[in-house]
Design an enzyme around this catalytic site. Structure first.
Site, PDB file in Angstrom:
ATOM      1  N   ASP A 329     -10.778  -0.575  28.701  1.00  0.00           N
ATOM      2  CA  ASP A 329     -11.987  -0.972  29.665  1.00  0.00           C
ATOM      3  C   ASP A 329     -10.802  -2.200  30.102  1.00  0.00           C
ATOM      4  OD1 ASP A 329     -13.311  -2.034  31.284  1.00  0.00           O
ATOM      5  OD2 ASP A 329     -15.389  -2.587  29.449  1.00  0.00           O
ATOM      6  N   ASP A 687      13.154   9.864  -8.423  1.00  0.00           N
ATOM      7  CA  ASP A 687      11.616   9.082  -7.567  1.00  0.00           C
ATOM      8  C   ASP A 687      11.839   7.618  -7.684  1.00  0.00           C
ATOM      9  OD1 ASP A 687      10.240  11.204  -6.390  1.00  0.00           O
ATOM     10  OD2 ASP A 687       9.341  12.127  -8.526  1.00  0.00           O
TER      11      ASP A 687
END
Length: 843
Positions: A329, A687
Site C-alpha cells: 500500500d 565440518d
C-alpha cells in the site's frame, strides 16, 4: 472454580453466572489473583521446553544412515571389536552435541527477537485498563476487544457494539459473524454461538467486552490442535532443501550398493565392508546441514534485528532474499504516513467550517479503532466539541466503507456519516448547497463527482460527509443509513517520503519490482505514481478485476505497477496471480484488510504499529515503516541464503570427491583406504570450520539480485569440483604408493591428512566467485580453518592417534602432501573461473 479446569458450554450461561463461577466481576481480576491463575492457564499450547530440548537432541541422530551405522557398531561390539564401537559412537555423539548446541543457541536467540513484536491484549486488572501479552490472559480476565484484535481466549460477550469476528479458521465461513450478548443452547454448534468468541479468530469491526473463560489448551483451538498439526505452506527454501536431500539419498544409495558389492566380491571381511560402506554414506551426507541452516538463519535474524527487521518465521529469511516482486500500500511506506487535512468543503467546492465540525464529531466520537485519517481530522479541528455527547455509533467496516455516529448537543440529535464518497452518496437523497439550501442530490450529483475527480487528480484523498437530524433517538443501526443529506468533502494529503524515488531505484537495482496495491481511487493512485517517477502509469482497478479472468490477470499483473480501488479480497487474487508466474512475492500490510494477502504472499511483511491480526499473519515485522529498512533486510536475507549455499557447495563437492575416491580405491587396494572410524573423523573435522560459515563475509555479486534454489546448478558444481577433488586424491594415492611406498597404516594416515587439509582449505576457494586472495573470509571461518589444518598435520604425532590407527609420518610425506594441496588449490581456482564463465555465457 478459578480457571484451572475447562468450563464447557459456557455460552449457555449469563455473564453473571460466569462471574460467579470464575470469582471475578466487571472490574476485572486483581493483579495478585491473575498471577495465581497464570500457572494453570495453559496459555501457550503444547509448551514443554525440556521435552522440546530432548526432541531437538534426538533429531541430531535421526538420519537413517546414522542409525544403521550405530546398529552396525553395536554388532561390531558383540563380535569383539569394542574399540571401533566406542570410537564410532564417540564421534557421532560429538557431532550430535555440536549440532544440538548450535541449534539450541539459534532457537534461543530467535525467541528473544520474537519478544520484540509480542502481541498484546487489553484487559481490566484492578479496575484499570492495561496492555498485557496475549499469552498472559487468564480465565476471569475482562478483555476489551476492538477491530484488528486477535481474540486471546474463548470468552463470553458481556457487551458489544456492531462487533463482528472472523471465524473462518473454525467454521469455514468467509463472512464475519456478528457477536452480541445473549444465551445460547449448550448443544449449539460453534457457528451458532453468537454470544461467544474463540481463540484463533479476530475482530473485523466494532468493539466489545468479554470475560475470558477458557485459555490455552482448554480452548476450542486447543482441542483442534491436539488432533490436527497446523502446517505452514512449504517455502521455496524448504522445497529446495527437500529436493537436495532427495538428490543426496539417491547418490548415497548407489554408492553404498556399489562399494559393498565390490568389497564382498574381493572377499574382504563382511562386517568391515558394511561399516566402511555406511561410513562412506555418512561421509557423503552433510550431517550438520540442519544445524548449519539453523545457525545461518538465527545469525541472519540477529543481523536483521540490528537493522530493525524482526523475523517471526526463520525459513522466510531465504524467501526474503529471493523476493523479486514487492507489493505494498502507499500510506506510510511510500508516503510520509502522517495524513493531514488539506481542506473541508461544501458541495460547491467552497471552504466550509461546518463540514469540518461534522467530520470532527464523527472522527472524535468513533470507538472502533485508531486510524490516521480520524487522527488528522481531529488535529485539524479548532472548534469546541464539548457541548456534544455521543449517543451511539455504527463502526466502520470494509463492506460499507463508512462510519456513522449519533450525537446530541442537549437539544438536537444528529446522525453524521463519513466515508468513501461513492458509499456516502448512495445513502443520500438530498444535498446541502453553498447557501444552506437543501436540494435533491440528483440535481447536483454530477457537480459533486466533478469536484471529487478534481480533488483526486490533484493527489488528495477525498471523503464525503453526510448528516441527518433525528428526534430523540436513543440508538442507530445500519438501517438508519438512508435518506441523509450530503454535506461536503474532506480532502487529505500524505506526501511522498523525501528520497523515496531513490529508494525505489535501489529496489529496482536489486532486481525487485515494486507494485502499489491501494484502496484509493485511480486518480490519486496515478498522481502518486507520477510523483514517484513511474513512467507507465497504467492502472488496474477493482472493477477491472471483477471483469478479468484469472488468465488475463496472470498476464496483466506482471506489467502493471499500480492497482487502485482494490477491495481486500482482491489483494489476495493479485498476489496469487504474481506467484503463479514464478515470482517470489512479498506483500506489506498493516490493516485488517491485509490479512489474506499477507497469508497468500511468499513473504508477509508488517510493521510494529500494525493491528495485531496483521502482525500475527506476517512472517517479518519492520520496526520502522521505511523501505530503506526493507532493503537492508533483503540484503541480510540474501547474505543468509548465500552462506547456506556456501556450506552446501563445500560439503557436497569435497565429500562427493572423497567418497568417490574411496569407492574407487577400495576396488584395487588390498586393504580399506580409510577405516570407518577415520572416515567419520574426517567428516567431523571438515565440518567444524563450516559451522562458522554464518559469520563469513559475502561478495557483493552474491547479493546484488534475487537468487533461488537451483538443484541443477548444485549438481553441476558437485560433480565438477567433486571430480577435481577426486583427481587429486588419485594423485595422492600415486605419491603414497608409487613414490613413497607407503604401507597400509602410512597410506591411511597420509591420505587422511591430505584429505582433511585439502577439504578444509578448499573452503577458502569455493566460498567466493572471485580469486580467493581478493575475497576476505570471515575472521572465525579463517581461524577455524587454520586451527583444523594445524591440528590435522600434528595429529599423527599425538600419543592418542593410535586409537584411530594412525602412525607418525616421516617429514618427506608432509612435503609431498603440502605440494599436492597447493597444486589442488591452484587448479581449483582455474576450474572455478572457467566454470562461472561458462555459466554466465549460458545465462
Amino acid at each position: 472454580m478459578d480457571g484451572q479446569e475447562k468450563l464447557p458450554a459456557f455460552w449457555a450461561y449469563t455473564p453473571n453466572d460466569i462471574f460467579a463461577k470464575l470469582h471475578t466481576g466487571l472490574a476485572g481480576l486483581s493483579g495478585s489473583d491473575a498471577i495465581m491463575r497464570m500457572p494453570h492457564a495453559g496459555a501457550e499450547l503444547n509448551k514443554n521446553n525440556r521435552f522440546k530440548s530432548l526432541l531437538l537432541f534426538a533429531a541430531q541422530f535421526k538420519s537413517p544412515v546414522t542409525v544403521l551405522l550405530m546398529a552396525a557398531a553395536v554388532v561390531s561390539f558383540f563380535l569383539g571389536d569394542k574399540p571401533d564401537t566406542y570410537i564410532i559412537f564417540s564421534i557421532i555423539l560429538i557431532s550430535g552435541v555440536l549440532g544440538y548446541w548450535q541449534e539450541k543457541g539459534a532457537s534461543g536467540a530467535v525467541s528473544k527477537l520474537l519478544a520484540l513484536v509480542k502481541l498484546t491484549a487489553t484487559v481490566k486488572r484492578d479496575s484499570t485498563e492495561k496492555e498485557i501479552p496475549v499469552d498472559e490472559v487468564v480465565p476471569g480476565d475482562i478483555v476489551l476487544l476492538t477491530a484488528g484484535d486477535i481474540v486471546p481466549c474463548d470468552g463470553l460477550i458481556i457487551s458489544s457494539n456492531e462487533l463482528f469476528a472472523d471465524e473462518a479458521a473454525f467454521t469455514g465461513e468467509t463472512f464475519p459473524v456478528e457477536k452480541k450478548p445473549c444465551v445460547i443452547e449448550a448443544s449449539a454448534a460453534l457457528s451458532k454461538r453468537s454470544n461467544a468468541v474463540f481463540l484463533g479468530s479476530h475482530i473485523v469491526s466494532g468493539s466489545g467486552i468479554i470475560i475470558a473463560v477458557n485459555t490455552g489448551s482448554n480452548t476450542e483451538f486447543g482441542a483442534i490442535s491436539k488432533h490436527l498439526e497446523s502446517r505452514h505452506p512449504e517455502t521455496d527454501f524448504e522445497k529446495g532443501i527437500r529436493r537436495f536431500g532427495y538428490l543426496l539419498m539417491e547418490i548415497t544409495l548407489v554408492l553404498v550398493v556399489i562399494i559393498l558389492g565390490i568389497n564382498l566380491l574381493l572377499k574382504k571381511p563382511v562386517l568391515d565392508s558394511f561399516l566402511f560402506a555406511l561410513a562412506i554414506a555418512v561421509g557423503l551426507t552433510p550431517q550438520l546441514l540442519p544445524a548449519i541452516i539453523s545457525i545461518n538463519l538465527a545469525k541472519g535474524a540477529r543481523r536483521m534485528a540490528e537493522v530493525k527487521v524482526i523475523v517471526k518465521k526463520l525459513s522466510a529469511i531465504e524467501n526474503f532474499g529471493s523476493m523479486n516482486i514487492f507489493c505494498s500500500d502507499k500510506t506510510g511506506t511510500l508516503t510520509m504516513g502522517k495524513v493531514k487535512v488539506q481542506g473541508t468543503y461544501n458541495t460547491m467546492g467552497e471552504a466550509c467550517e461546518e463540514t469540518l465540525l461534522y467530520a470532527a464529531l464523527n472522527a472524535s466520537f468513533q470507538k472502533g479503532f485508531d486510524n490516521p485519517i480520524d487522527d488528522a481530522i481531529c488535529e485539524a479541528n479548532t472548534q469546541n466539541l464539548q457541548e456534544y455527547t455521543l449517543i451511539n455509533e455504527i463502526p466502520y467496516d470494509f463492506i460499507r466503507k463508512r462510519l456513522s455516529i449519533l450525537a446530541t448537543d442537549g437539544t438536537t440529535c444528529i446522525m453524521i456519516c463519513k466515508g468513501a464518497l461513492k458509499n456516502i452518496m448512495e445513502i443520500c437523497d438530498t444535498a446541502e448547497t453553498g447557501n444552506g439550501e437543501i436540494v435533491p442530490i440528483a440535481n447536483i450529483s454530477a457537480k459533486i463527482e466533478e469536484r471529487f475527480e478534481s480533488f483526486s487528480a490533484a493527489g488528495f484523498r477525498t471523503l464525503g460527509v453526510a448528516y441527518k437530524r433525528m428526534q430523540n433517538a436513543a440508538s442507530i443501526t445500519k438501517a438508519d443509513e438512508q435518506l441523509m443529506t450530503f454535506k461536503g468533502f474532506v480532502t487529505l494529503y500524505d506526501p511522498p517520503k523525501p528520497g523515496i524515488s531513490d529508494t525505489i531505484a535501489k529496489l529496482t537495482a536489486q532486481g525487485i519490482a515494486l507494485k502499489i496495491i491501494t484502496g484509493d481511487n485511480v486518480l490519486v493512485a496515478k498522481h502518486l505514481g507520477e510523483s514517484l517517477g513511474f513512467k507507465n502509469t497504467d492502472v488496474i482497478t477493482g472493477d477491472d478485476l471483477h471483469n478479468m479472468s484469472d488468465r488475463a490477470l496472470l498476464h496483466r499483473a506482471l506489467t502493471v505497477k499500480i492497482f487502485a480501488e482494490i477491495e481486500p479480497n482482491q489483494k489476495e487474487r493479485i498476489i496469487l496471480a504474481l506467484k503463479k508466474s514464478g515470482n517470489v512475492v512479498g506483500y506489506m500490510g498493516d490493516g485488517i484488510n491485509d490479512v489474506t494477502a499477507l497469508h497468500a504472499a511468499d513473504i508477509g511483511i508488517s510493521v510494529a504499529s500494525a493491528v495485531d491480526i496483521a502482525k500475527g499473519a506476517a512472517d517479518i515485522v519492520l520496526l520502522d515503516n521505511d523501505l530503506e529498512v526493507l532493503i537492508k533486510g533483503v540484503n541480510e536475507g540474501r547474505i543468509t541464503f548465500a552462506n547456506t549455499l556456501k556450506y552446501i557447495f563445500m560439503a557436497t563437492s569435497a565429500n562427493f570427491g572423497n567418497m568417490f575416491s574411496m569407492s574407487a580405491a577400495s576396488a584395487f587396494l588390498s586393504f580399506l583406504p580409510l577405516m570407518p572410524r577415520q572416515i567419520l573423523l574426517t567428516n567431523l573435522l571438515t565440518d567444524i570450520p563450516e559451522m562458522t560459515i554464518a559469520t563469513d563475509n559475502t561478495d557483493a555479486a552474491m547479493v546484488n539480485k534475487p537468487r533461488k534454489w537451483d538443484i541443477g546448478f548444485i549438481k553441476k558444481f558437485m560433480v565438477t569440483f567433486g571430480l577435481l577433488s577426486s583427481f587429486f586424491d588419485f594423485v595422492t594415492f600415486g605419491v603414497l604408493l608409487l613414490l613413497l611406498h607407503a604401507n597400509e597404516q602410512q597410506f591411511q594416515t597420509g591420505w587422511f591428512v591430505e584429505s582433511v587439509v585439502s577439504a578444509t582449505l578448499i573452503v577458502l576457494v569455493i566460498r567466493t566467485r572471485n580469486f580467493f586472495l581478493k575475497s576476505k573470509p570471515g575472521k572465525y571461518l579463517l581461524l577455524a580453518t587454520l586451527a583444523i589444518v594445524i591440528f590435522t598435520l600434528l595429529l599423527p604425532a599425538f600419543p592418542f592417534s593410535g586409537i584411530f590407527d594412525f602412525v607418525p609420518l616421516p617429514a618427506v610425506y608432509y612435503v609431498y602432501i603440502i605440494a599436492v594441496v597447493i597444486l589442488y588449490l591452484g587448479v581449483a581456482e582455474i576450474v572455478k573461473a572457467v566454470f562461472y564463465r561458462q555459466l554466465s555465457k549460458k545465462r
